[in-house]
Write a protein that holds these residues in place. Sequence first.
Motif, mmCIF file in Angstrom:
data_model
loop_
_atom_site.group_PDB
_atom_site.id
_atom_site.type_symbol
_atom_site.label_atom_id
_atom_site.label_comp_id
_atom_site.label_asym_id
_atom_site.label_seq_id
_atom_site.Cartn_x
_atom_site.Cartn_y
_atom_site.Cartn_z
ATOM 1 N N GLU A 6 9.914 2.676 -0.253
ATOM 2 C CA GLU A 6 8.649 2.957 -0.682
ATOM 3 C C GLU A 6 8.320 4.330 -0.954
ATOM 4 O OE1 GLU A 6 5.770 1.036 1.988
ATOM 5 O OE2 GLU A 6 6.965 -0.366 2.278
ATOM 6 N N LYS A 8 7.602 7.823 -2.721
ATOM 7 C CA LYS A 8 6.764 8.253 -3.967
ATOM 8 C C LYS A 8 6.607 9.748 -3.880
ATOM 9 C CE LYS A 8 3.479 4.632 -3.408
ATOM 10 N NZ LYS A 8 2.685 4.018 -2.470
ATOM 11 N N LEU A 15 2.082 6.801 3.507
ATOM 12 C CA LEU A 15 3.425 6.562 3.497
ATOM 13 C C LEU A 15 4.164 6.826 4.801
ATOM 14 C CD1 LEU A 15 5.725 5.551 1.324
ATOM 15 C CD2 LEU A 15 6.390 8.207 1.387
ATOM 16 N N SER A 18 3.256 4.208 7.202
ATOM 17 C CA SER A 18 3.965 3.015 6.984
ATOM 18 C C SER A 18 5.476 3.154 7.248
ATOM 19 C CB SER A 18 3.977 2.504 5.234
ATOM 20 O OG SER A 18 4.761 1.721 5.252
#
Length: 176
Positions: A6, A8, A15, A18
Amino acid sequence: VKIFGEIKPDPPIELIASGLGFLVDAKADCVVALGGGSSIDAAKATILMAKRSGFKDQIKLIAIPTTSGTGSEVTSFAVITDKAKGIKYPLVDDELLPDTAILDPELVVSAPPRITADTGFDVITHALEAYISTAANDYSDALAEKSLQLAFEYLPRAYANGADIEARDKMHTASC
């Protein structure tokens, strides 16, 4: 083996949170960060948060850069972003230093010319920052000078021909 895909650019705080949940669920004791500076910084920040939260005291980090620019694979720095506030937070901690860095020029061959140029200018910027730093010394100056020499010689070649393994290898060295 589990994959967290995931990542970015300019990894946001959400993030990292997560990633921390993923790391805990996976019961990870080793992380392989494969990608550019954002991927490596996200892995570094996630591992730091895992250690600080008491998940595990020791989590190995292997950093494998796929761009030649940040040098994140060999530093104790990471940058995360608070998108809501529009602020980037630098993290500085010896715990952010990866345990192993693997520099493979074959992994940079597919980088497009624009990314090659952008990350190559990062190499030059970081070398100049190191050279003019108030903490600079004869050793850091020598490394900064060599980095600049390599970047000015090999960046145009890597940009013109992404398959030039020698140029890619020298840019990886300059970045590191």
